[in-house]
Structure formats: C-alpha cells, structure tokens
Design a protein around this motif. Structure first.
Motif, mmCIF file in Angstrom:
data_model
loop_
_atom_site.group_PDB
_atom_site.id
_atom_site.type_symbol
_atom_site.label_atom_id
_atom_site.label_comp_id
_atom_site.label_asym_id
_atom_site.label_seq_id
_atom_site.Cartn_x
_atom_site.Cartn_y
_atom_site.Cartn_z
ATOM 1 N N LYS A 156 7.499 -38.894 36.350
ATOM 2 C CA LYS A 156 5.819 -39.031 36.763
ATOM 3 C C LYS A 156 5.730 -38.046 37.762
ATOM 4 N N LEU A 157 6.870 -37.511 38.565
ATOM 5 C CA LEU A 157 6.232 -36.549 39.850
ATOM 6 C C LEU A 157 6.173 -35.278 38.819
ATOM 7 N N ASP A 158 6.842 -35.093 37.699
ATOM 8 C CA ASP A 158 6.515 -33.867 36.991
ATOM 9 C C ASP A 158 5.199 -33.626 36.592
ATOM 10 N N LYS A 159 4.787 -34.860 36.092
ATOM 11 C CA LYS A 159 3.420 -34.764 35.569
ATOM 12 C C LYS A 159 2.401 -34.985 36.533
ATOM 13 N N VAL A 165 3.731 -30.445 48.562
ATOM 14 C CA VAL A 165 3.790 -31.859 48.184
ATOM 15 C C VAL A 165 5.177 -31.985 48.383
ATOM 16 N N LEU A 166 5.590 -32.756 49.275
ATOM 17 C CA LEU A 166 7.090 -33.067 49.673
ATOM 18 C C LEU A 166 7.398 -34.516 48.790
ATOM 19 N N ALA A 167 8.585 -34.360 47.880
ATOM 20 C CA ALA A 167 9.067 -35.672 47.245
ATOM 21 C C ALA A 167 9.655 -36.656 48.268
ATOM 22 N N GLY A 168 9.550 -38.098 48.252
ATOM 23 C CA GLY A 168 10.201 -38.801 49.216
ATOM 24 C C GLY A 168 11.787 -39.194 48.589
ATOM 25 N N ILE A 169 12.616 -38.636 49.216
ATOM 26 C CA ILE A 169 14.125 -39.069 48.668
ATOM 27 C C ILE A 169 14.444 -40.099 49.760
ATOM 28 N N SER A 216 13.198 -28.576 41.625
ATOM 29 C CA SER A 216 12.582 -27.644 40.644
ATOM 30 C C SER A 216 11.088 -28.262 40.484
ATOM 31 N N LEU A 217 10.450 -29.178 40.919
ATOM 32 C CA LEU A 217 9.318 -29.704 40.405
ATOM 33 C C LEU A 217 8.075 -29.510 41.624
#
Length: 310
Positions: free
Chosen positions: A202-205, A218-222, A274-275
């Motif tokens: 979903k993040l990739d999309k 955009v920073l992904a929450g880990i 990578s995304l």
C-alpha cells in the motif's frame, strides 16, 4: 534593548530541500516535571536522525507541553519537530504557541488534528477542535506570510516555520486518502510523516499513484514492536492500525521478542528506503534502540551540523 530572534541552522529543513533520505524519531514529553528520561533518549539520537518529533498530547494522555519539551531539547543542541494538535486550543492559543515557537528558535512543526479525548486518561475534559489539521496548515501559512487568522498584519514580524502533516497510506478509503493528501499539499505542507506502516504494498501504491510528483518528502512510520502482546495492544487500541498476524506470530515464537522486534523494524526500514523519502522511527520508551535498528538497516549516521542556538 530587545534581543533579536535567534538565528538557527535547521539540519532537517536543509536535508529535506536537498533531497536527502530523511530520518526522524519520536520522543514523548514526560508525564510530570522531570525531563531526564526524554533528554537521555533524545541525546542518544544525535547524529542518527535529522530531527526529533516531540508529541503533543498523543492518545489524549496528559504530558508536558510539546512546546516546552521542544525548547528543552533545542537548548541541548537537538533539533525538534514540535507537534501541534488542535484538540486542546482554540485559534488564539494555537497562534500564540506558533509565534512563541518561532521566537524560541523552533523551526519545524507537525500540524495534527489530535486524538479524541475519550481515548485518553482525562475523558471528562472538553475538546476544542476549532481547527483541524488542514485549517491549521492554512493558519501557519498565513503566519509565515505575516498575517494572522483574521488577515491582519503581524506588526512584529512573520514566522518562518517549516510545517509538515501526517498521512496514512493504509487508509481504507483510497479516494479519501488522495483527497486529504491533496488538501494538505494545497494548504502548505512541506513534508509528510506517516502512521505506522505494515503494508508496504500500500505504501508503494501510495507513492506511485498519490504522492508521485508532489516534490515533498514522505517519511514512512516504522514502529518497534516489543512483543506479540504489544502488537495485539496496538491493533486493539490504535485506530487504523492492522499489524498482520504473521508478524504477531513471529514475535510470539521468538526466544527474545524484543530482539525480534528490532530485526523486524530494520527490515521495514530497508523496504521503506526503496519506496519513499525517509523513515519516521517510533520506539516508545526504547528510543535507545533506534541507532541499532538503523545500523542493522545499513543507514549511516546523518551529516553533522552546526550547533543550534536558542
């Protein structure tokens, strides 16, 4: 003689403008008057993150104000991202805090609507919600242009705040996600930090269909999951989060669940790298493990920067 506003160097803003892979991490202000633990956790993140988020009444649990806690970190050379939520203040209070933040040398703001009062430890308190995150972004844009909420000039100088917003790429309503993201862009968001990410498809999309071409990081929450029980609690108590069963089983079967959680977080950082444009690390009360997670994910220390002043 009135002192001039402090001149500060923002490592986070500079890195965002330069297109670097951004790393932020979250700390909670103390539930009381002693910031010792918060300072210790934040100091362990020096030169590993570009900036440290300071939460503002997260989950509607009472803690020290994000403005005060951000100032404490800034005084110790740690660049904060001061979270500002709309739940507890009206437009006057929000403007006052934002102008005060700028005067104190705080440059980075994350504009949030805020969690509902009923979710926290003071469910009897009244909510304000005069604004929500998009209107707060518009308000900050006005202050940066030298006018207040009533479009009246600020006689004592405009603010210069670098403002971001939250995003949830895993939102069930795809049209709602796209519409909300576009509104936040139009309102002036300069960066985005996501909620906890488990579904990287979903993040990739999201990155390829919604955020593509926006030219805002955009920073992904880990999130560091400490055990299967911790993951189940988050699924039960945090709206919109759905940690998949295979991760919960992996934690449950591990001899050392915390070490397994560190490994999972490192794997997720690698996937996010990578995304998207960065990662936002969340490791509640175990922020000391974030450098290890970044090491396992082969993320090098961030570039050193001149000391911040306040």
């Amino acid at each position: 003689m009135i002192a001039q506003q402090p001149q500060t160097y923002s490592r986070f803003r500079s890195a965002a403008k330069a297109g670097e892979f951004l790393i932020t991490a979250e700390v909670m202000p103390p539930k009381g008057s002693d910031p010792t633990h918060m300072i210790k956790m934040a100091e362990g993140l020096k030169n590993r993150v570009h900036a440290v988020n300071v939460t503002d009444g997260s989950r509607a649990v009472v803690r020290m104000s994000s403005l005060a806690a951000s100032t404490i970190l800034l005084q110790r050379g740690i660049e904060p991202i001061c979270q500002v939520a709309c739940r507890d203040r009206n437009g006057i209070g929000l403007q006052a805090d934002l102008m005060g933040a700028h005067a104190l040398g705080i440059q980075n703001i994350l504009a949030l609507t805020g969690d509902p009062v009923k979710a926290g430890d003071h469910p009897h308190c009244k909510s304000v919600f005069e604004l929500e995150s998009v209107r707060l972004l518009k308000l900050i844009d006005k202050l940066n242009r030298g006018i207040d909420a009533n479009d009246k000039p600020l006689p004592d100088r405009a603010t210069n705040l670098f403002v971001g917003a939250a995003v949830d790429p895993q939102l069930k309503s795809w049209s709602g996600l796209q519409r909300r993201f576009e509104k936040k862009l139009e309102a002036g968001a300069q960066f985005f930090q996501s909620q906890l990410i488990c579904d990287f498809d979903k993040l990739d999309k999201f990155m390829s269909q919604v955020a593509v071409g926006c030219n805002k990081p955009v920073l992904a929450g880990i999130f560091l999951l400490k055990s299967a029980k911790n993951a189940q609690f988050i699924n039960r108590c945090v709206p919109g989060v759905d940690i998949p069963e295979y991760i919960i089983e992996r934690l449950a079967k591990a001899k050392d669940p915390l070490r397994e959680g560190v490994a999972i977080a490192a794997e997720q950082v690698k996937m996010a790298r990578s995304l998207c444009d960065g990662v936002h690390m969340m490791a509640v009360r175990r922020e000391d493990l974030i450098p290890e997670i970044l090491d396992l994910a082969d993320v090098a220390p961030v570039n050193s920067a001149p000391a911040l002043s306040v």
